[in-house]
Design an enzyme around this catalytic site. Structure first.
Site, PDB file in Angstrom:
ATOM      1  N   LYS A 193       0.841  -1.203   0.000  1.00 57.31           N
ATOM      2  CA  LYS A 193       0.000   0.000   0.000  1.00 57.31           C
ATOM      3  C   LYS A 193       0.869   1.244   0.000  1.00 57.31           C
ATOM      4  O   LYS A 193       1.588   1.501   0.960  1.00 57.31           O
ATOM      5  CB  LYS A 193      -0.913   0.048   1.224  1.00 57.31           C
ATOM      6  CG  LYS A 193      -1.974   1.171   1.118  1.00 57.31           C
ATOM      7  CD  LYS A 193      -2.628   1.507   2.430  1.00 57.31           C
ATOM      8  CE  LYS A 193      -1.868   2.569   3.191  1.00 57.31           C
ATOM      9  NZ  LYS A 193      -1.906   3.914   2.523  1.00 57.31           N
ATOM     10  N   GLU A 269      10.314   1.016  10.318  1.00 60.39           N
ATOM     11  CA  GLU A 269      11.276   2.125  10.208  1.00 60.39           C
ATOM     12  C   GLU A 269      10.473   3.378  10.499  1.00 60.39           C
ATOM     13  O   GLU A 269       9.622   3.777   9.710  1.00 60.39           O
ATOM     14  CB  GLU A 269      11.908   2.146   8.816  1.00 60.39           C
ATOM     15  CG  GLU A 269      13.145   3.028   8.741  1.00 60.39           C
ATOM     16  CD  GLU A 269      12.815   4.453   8.324  1.00 60.39           C
ATOM     17  OE1 GLU A 269      12.741   5.326   9.226  1.00 60.39           O
ATOM     18  OE2 GLU A 269      12.628   4.695   7.127  1.00 60.39           O
ATOM     19  N   CYS A 303      12.987  11.234   7.686  1.00 59.05           N
ATOM     20  CA  CYS A 303      12.999  10.655   9.032  1.00 59.05           C
ATOM     21  C   CYS A 303      14.335  10.865   9.730  1.00 59.05           C
ATOM     22  O   CYS A 303      14.404  10.893  10.960  1.00 59.05           O
ATOM     23  CB  CYS A 303      12.655   9.170   8.969  1.00 59.05           C
ATOM     24  SG  CYS A 303      13.630   8.243   7.777  1.00 59.05           S
ATOM     25  N   GLU A 400       9.234  14.992  16.615  1.00 55.19           N
ATOM     26  CA  GLU A 400       9.559  15.020  15.183  1.00 55.19           C
ATOM     27  C   GLU A 400       8.601  15.974  14.467  1.00 55.19           C
ATOM     28  O   GLU A 400       7.383  15.781  14.496  1.00 55.19           O
ATOM     29  CB  GLU A 400       9.457  13.624  14.579  1.00 55.19           C
ATOM     30  CG  GLU A 400       9.844  13.595  13.115  1.00 55.19           C
ATOM     31  CD  GLU A 400       9.783  12.198  12.520  1.00 55.19           C
ATOM     32  OE1 GLU A 400      10.713  11.820  11.786  1.00 55.19           O
ATOM     33  OE2 GLU A 400       8.807  11.482  12.804  1.00 55.19           O
TER      34      GLU A 400
END
Length: 500
Positions: A193, A269, A303, A400
């Site tokens: 996906k 991840e 990231c 983040e």
């Protein structure tokens, strides 16, 4: 019938027409979703609809899983030798090279990243990844274990079967290849996906997968939303492994769904809040250039983004002056313009999220040295933003942001900065800038991060493992380490002469 997306690119960076089906890709065919609904794909430079793609649901995931299982049982898995898999993957590499500019243009169109970065990093890295794992396909082997002379004992590394993969919107094509590369090399079939924000390169890759000659059902792509199609993949009883790249929050949900269903194998991840450490003896010019690349590359939607910049007090003023000049020099604008460094954020949702963090920093008393506001009046552009006067409790230091926003913090010595750098729930990456090799290596070893760069930032290779410590993930992608994510180890004991 699924719709066809046609678009004429007429920019200095790329001129050409693309046209392809935008249906779900199941069993080698492009199909409408079971509910006959679609998802609008938005151009982040102006907020307008580019096209619509078929929306997949849990029912479509079921259909894709059945197709993948049939392929695994008949034409792939143990029914296709490693050499055969390698040949098909190499054919896919050749087709990706042939259509490299087109793939880069599609990536720039729905993601907003610049064409030049997409072509030279994303597409180039994706091609390199599939080529690397094509080389591994016939080298996935077990071992013979020495036991006794009356017994032969050996291990087999067998494909798991049907694997689910959910990829993010920040590096759509690259993350697709990081996922399917090792999975296909090991003989698994895939239900993948892509993000609903950036599905175009994944769909275009399906056409290339067909053209390369992969058997139907080996790769299936379901465009859909995370809470429907993504949840169906992570909780599916017939999917034996799921791999996800994205936020830590969603990673938790996927891990929970995997545990509550069939206890499927999980690799994750996830997020990061990477420290970038500039020591007194660093090459300041290079440290500035790499620091800017570390945080502002891909519009900060990385990231590994070096969003916490720690500068030793002896060079703080000089570094900061040059870093501000560098940030001011970065051109924001049209992703297809040859001199653009930073395009728009991927979506209105992400734009608003980043702006909320900027407002949070201001409210907490941090000082905006540059940026802190949108760029222009159209699209989802945000100016490179640098904060100072921060403390460790602030959200902009701990959480983040996933945008072109960083904090610059002064430090005294090595002990001080290591303590600050490790003060985070994340542990994906870190960087050190110094001319002292002993200091560089010792600092790298003490930082709690899965990747440590020395005198560089955001440097990746297909053969080098990538993944995080702490809440930045589980498992490793890239290199031969990724192969362990997609094989099941079986021990075989053969009695040669032992009698009962």
């Amino acid at each position: 019938m699924p719709s066809t997306f046609s678009h004429e690119f007429n920019a200095p960076a790329f001129k050409g027409k693309v046209s392809f089906n935008t249906g779900l890709f199941i069993n080698g065919q492009f199909l409408d979703g079971s509910d006959n609904t679609t998802i609008d794909v938005i151009n982040p430079t102006n907020g307008k609809v580019i096209t619509s793609v078929s929306e997949g649901t849990a029912k479509d995931v079921d259909i894709a899983v059945d197709a993948a299982q049939r392929a695994f049982d008949t034409t792939w898995g143990l029914h296709a030798s490693g050499a055969q898999r390698s040949i098909l993957m190499s054919k896919l590499v050749a087709l990706m090279e042939k259509h490299a500019d087109e793939l880069a243009a599609l990536e720039a169109l729905d993601n907003g990243k610049t064409f030049n970065w997409a072509r030279n990093m994303d597409v180039a890295g994706s091609i390199d990844c599939i080529r690397y794992y094509a080389g591994w396909a016939d080298k996935v082997t077990g071992q013979v274990q020495e036991t006794t002379e009356d017994k032969l004992t050996y291990s087999r590394h067998e494909p798991i079967g049907v694997v689910g993969q959910i990829i993010p919107w920040n590096f759509p094509l690259l993350m697709m290849t990081w996922k399917i590369g090792p999975a296909l090399a090991c003989g698994n079939t895939v239900v993948l996906k892509p993000s609903e924000f950036t599905p175009l390169t994944a769909i275009r890759m399906c056409h290339l997968i067909n053209e390369a000659g992969f058997p139907p059902g080996v790769v299936n792509v379901i465009t859909g939303y995370g809470n429907t199609a993504g949840n169906a993949i992570s909780s599916h009883m017939k999917i034996e492994k799921v791999a996800f790249t994205g936020s830590t929050l969603v990673g938790r949900k996927i891990m929970e769904a995997a545990a509550k269903s069939n206890l499927k194998n999980v690799t994750l991840e996830l997020g990061g809040k990477s420290p970038n450490i500039i020591f007194d003896d660093a090459d300041i010019e290079q440290a500035v250039n790499w620091a800017a690349f570390g945080i502002f590359f891909n519009h900060g939607q990385t990231c590994t983004a070096g969003s916490r910049i720690y500068v030793q007090e002896g060079v703080y003023d000089e570094f900061f002056k040059r870093f501000m000049e560098k940030a001011r020099s970065l051109k924001i604008g049209d992703p297809f313009a040859p001199d653009t460094f930073q395009g728009p954020q991927v979506s209105e949702i992400q734009f608003n999220r980043i702006m909320a963090y900027i407002e949070s920093g201001k409210a907490d008393g941090a000082k905006v040295e540059i940026g802190g506001e949108r760029h222009g009046s159209e699209g989802y552009f945000i100016k490179p933003t640098i904060f100072t006067n921060v403390n460790p409790s602030m959200k902009i230091v701990q959480e983040e942001i996933f945008g072109p926003v960083c904090v610059v913090i002064k430090f005294r010595d090595e002990e001080d900065v290591i303590k600050q750098a490790n003060n985070t729930v994340y542990g994906l990456a870190a960087a050190i800038f110094t001319q002292n090799l002993n200091r560089a290596i010792s600092t790298a070893h003490r930082l709690k991060a899965g990747t440590a760069w020395i005198n560089c930032f955001n440097s990746f290779n297909s053969n080098v493992p990538f993944g995080g410590f702490k809440q930045s993930g589980i498992g490793r992608e890239c290199g031969d380490y990724a192969l362990t994510n997609y094989t099941a180890v079986k021990a075989v004991h053969v009695n040669l002469s032992h009698r009962m």
